[in-house]
Write a protein that holds these residues in place. Structure first.
Motif, PDB file in Angstrom:
ATOM      1  N   THR A 481       0.827  -1.207   0.000  1.00 17.06           N
ATOM      2  CA  THR A 481       0.000   0.000   0.000  1.00 17.06           C
ATOM      3  C   THR A 481       0.863   1.259   0.000  1.00 17.06           C
ATOM      4  OG1 THR A 481      -1.798  -1.135   1.161  1.00 17.06           O
ATOM      5  CG2 THR A 481      -1.766   1.274   1.275  1.00 17.06           C
ATOM      6  N   PHE A 581      -4.771  -3.866   2.296  1.00 21.07           N
ATOM      7  CA  PHE A 581      -5.072  -3.824   0.865  1.00 21.07           C
ATOM      8  C   PHE A 581      -6.311  -2.990   0.535  1.00 21.07           C
ATOM      9  CE2 PHE A 581      -2.487  -7.776   0.891  1.00 21.07           C
ATOM     10  CZ  PHE A 581      -1.520  -7.363  -0.014  1.00 21.07           C
ATOM     11  N   SER A 584      -5.815   0.320  -1.351  1.00 24.31           N
ATOM     12  CA  SER A 584      -5.644   0.288  -2.808  1.00 24.31           C
ATOM     13  C   SER A 584      -6.977   0.027  -3.500  1.00 24.31           C
ATOM     14  CB  SER A 584      -4.620  -0.791  -3.190  1.00 24.31           C
ATOM     15  OG  SER A 584      -5.055  -2.077  -2.778  1.00 24.31           O
TER      16      SER A 584
END
Length: 650
Positions: A481, A581, A584
């Motif tokens: 990230t 995650f 993102s």
């Protein structure tokens, strides 16, 4: 110029300053008028009666849209309220003139009362939804005073008197028992203890306090009795400054933005050009003397060309975006915050509970010579089995996972900030800080000096058995990230209330070069405010109460949910996962959402324009209201089907 003045000066559509309840009442009333108009048209009631229904709809329902539109036009803004007011008004005027004039205006249909009423009803519904969304995006302070201590024990001579926390004054001496929260900021004058300061600093580990140490109101005394001299009353405490900032934080958020308002100006311009172009052509072919008769085509195109589906162009995608993100354990409370994240110049990350799990775990077991790893674990697990605290919890969990057999503890004593001493059978066990064991005459290992993590040394009957290291583990996806944010040109900064060593270790693991440590909540917020005052867009990613001021002052706030989490309605996005995650994913969602909304607007304008052009092309054959309304609703269905794509994030 201060950040507050900068944010407040940004233009905002006038309708968004109207309370949502004003739109709610009018929406339901307008819906009733719409049903009555539909009933009257279906059964061919008097045109005058239908006109009266339409007039009442405009007078009692559309008034708030018209007033907002007037304010926006005066301010030089072409908002959604302006679009609906002009187009619905054009339709009403067109239908009214055709009702009372003996010679009908030039146009394909005489009945625009229903369509203009539909535009008003949908416009009210859209503005109601937008204002409610704005109100939800604001900080809703609920039971905020629960964080404040209620009372304290005031020392009066040799006696204690319980008083309200706000009655304490500077110089007062208070007595604090284990398990109680401090009633004011102060200095420890007698006793040793450990205090949980996570509410203020975000540090998950209790801090050792001795005589002369500074303590804060609202923090929890964990271990032993202490006497504290009050240096700041509750109203001037560090905790109160956090709470005051939360209550005022609503003014510091970015102004609410609406995709409808962003597109409405262009749609209105396109409609005016189209209607004006056709009107000019008719005047050229029929002569200027027919200006009033030809005015009908101008009013018709302006009204019929306004797509009812435009209302849903952003609503449907937003709804399906939230549903799709929820399946990935991401709760998007403010869809417009996604655009703030995409445009952000700087992203701040909190450490404990955000980049890391916020839970201590045993990261290494280092037995001394001639001591097995099993012996070391059995000894420390036996000593820590009844102790309450993050170190003990991590050790007990590790021992349970490795099925370590523990001895029955006969007695134990927790020494605040030092460690624990326990008696198991005939063995006397010490487990705690390196310095404490060395003060007891126990020689430890030289390897401890190179350890960057928290260390717990173990000794039995005066003999050093080894040590354990404990650390807060980096969340999966943290490195990826951070790398993604850097590749997008964003400045990534780690900001934490923890010490330099622990912050530095996590920053290095995550690939972050810039960091701020030993930062109190107020300082976090000041750093964010200073960047915003320089014109930078800032996103704050945190997890705890100590992050809340910075979260409020940032352009967008993202929280990783935990047991110590802030109230949900204080932030824009809530992530309920253990990996990083989802950050993102938010970029992917925003990119796809922008494409879908733009396509919806294009489809709505183009297809509704084709319906209006088809009706004009059918002239002089008359066209009834079902063709226009039915065609517009068919476009709404197409927009809905296109928006369903947002259910899938990737």
């Amino acid at each position: 110029m201060s950040e507050q003045s900068t944010v407040i000066s940004r233009p905002e559509p006038a309708a968004l300053s109207v309370p949502s309840r004003a739109f709610t009442y009018r929406f339901f009333l307008s819906s009733c008028f719409l049903v009555l108009v539909l009933f009257s048209l279906t059964f061919h009631h008097s045109g005058v009666g239908i006109f009266i229904l339409g007039l009442m709809n405009f007078l009692f329902c559309a008034d708030v849209l018209v007033r907002s539109a007037a304010k926006d036009i005066w301010a030089g803004r072409f908002s959604f309220a302006v679009l609906i007011s002009l187009c619905a008004g054009a339709g009403f005027v067109y239908a009214s003139l055709n009702t009372f004039l003996t010679v009908k205006l030039f146009g394909p249909s005489v009945d625009l009362f229903l369509y203009s009423g539909l535009l008003v009803t949908l416009g009210l519904w859209a503005e109601r939804r937008l204002t409610r969304e704005k109100e939800r995006a604001r900080v809703f302070i609920k039971k905020i005073d629960d964080f404040l201590p209620k009372s304290g024990r005031l020392c009066v001579g040799r006696q204690f008197r319980k008083v309200f926390a706000n009655e304490l004054k500077k110089g007062d001496l208070i007595f604090v028992k284990p398990g109680e929260r401090l009633a004011a900021d102060g200095i420890v004058r007698q006793g040793k203890t450990s205090i949980d300061e996570q509410l203020i600093t975000g540090n998950m580990l209790p801090t050792s306090k001795t005589e002369g140490s500074r303590v804060y109101a609202g923090t929890l005394n964990k271990s032993a009795e202490i006497y504290v001299e009050v240096t700041e009353v509750l109203a001037a405490s560090a905790l109160m400054s956090v709470i005051d900032a939360i209550k005022k934080g609503e003014l510091l958020r970015s102004k609410f933005k609406s995709a409808l308002d962003a597109f409405s100006g262009w749609v209105l311009l396109l409609l005016l050009l189209a209607a004006g172009g056709v009107y000019g052509f008719l005047l050229y072919t029929h002569g200027a003397g027919q200006w009033f008769h030809c005015l009908g085509i101008f009013l018709f195109i302006l009204a019929a060309g306004c797509p009812a589906a435009l209302v849903f162009a952003a609503v449907f995608p937003s709804f399906f975006t939230r549903s799709g993100a929820r399946a990935s354990k991401i709760k998007i409370q403010n869809v417009y915050a996604l655009e703030e994240l995409a445009q952000a110049d700087t992203v701040f990350f909190d450490k404990t509970g955000t980049l890391t799990y916020g839970e201590l775990r045993v990261s290494g077991v280092y037995p001394a010579k001639k001591i097995s790893e099993r012996q070391l674990l059995e000894t420390i697990a036996s000593a820590e089995q009844l102790v309450d605290g993050p170190f003990a919890d991590a050790i007990n969990l590790y021992a349970k996972k490795h099925k370590v057999k523990i001895q029955r503890v006969l007695c134990f004593d927790v020494l605040p900030g030092l460690g624990v001493q326990a008696t198991c059978g005939e063995d006397k066990i010490l487990a705690g800080r390196t310095q404490w064991l060395e003060e007891q005459g126990i020689k430890t290992s030289a390897k401890i000096a190179t350890a960057a993590e928290a260390v717990v040394c173990v000794a039995r009957n005066g003999k050093f058995l080894g040590f354990l290291t404990l650390s807060d583990e980096l969340r999966p996806g943290a490195k990826e990230t951070v790398a993604l944010l850097k590749s997008l040109g964003k400045d990534v900064i780690l900001i934490s209330g923890d010490n330099e060593v622990s912050v530095g270790v996590i920053a290095q693991e995550a690939g972050i070069e810039k960091m701020n440590f030993n930062v109190l909540p107020k300082t976090k917020a000041e750093i964010v405010s200073n960047l915003r005052a320089l014109g930078k867009k800032v996103v704050m990613v945190g997890d705890g109460f100590n992050d809340i001021i910075a979260l409020l002052k940032a352009d967008a706030g993202i929280v990783f949910s935990s047991g110590r989490n802030v109230y949900n309605n204080w932030v824009d996005v809530i992530v309920k996962r253990r990996d990083l995650f989802p950050i993102s994913y938010l970029f992917t969602i925003n990119k796809k959402l922008r494409r879908v909304v733009a396509m919806n607007v294009l489809l709505a304008v183009l297809l509704n324009g084709l319906v209006a052009a088809w009706l004009v092309g059918r002239m002089p054959q008359p066209s009834g209201w079902p063709l226009l309304v039915g065609g517009s609703l068919a476009v709404v269905l197409i927009v809905l089907l296109n928006s369903v794509r947002m259910l899938k994030i990737k």
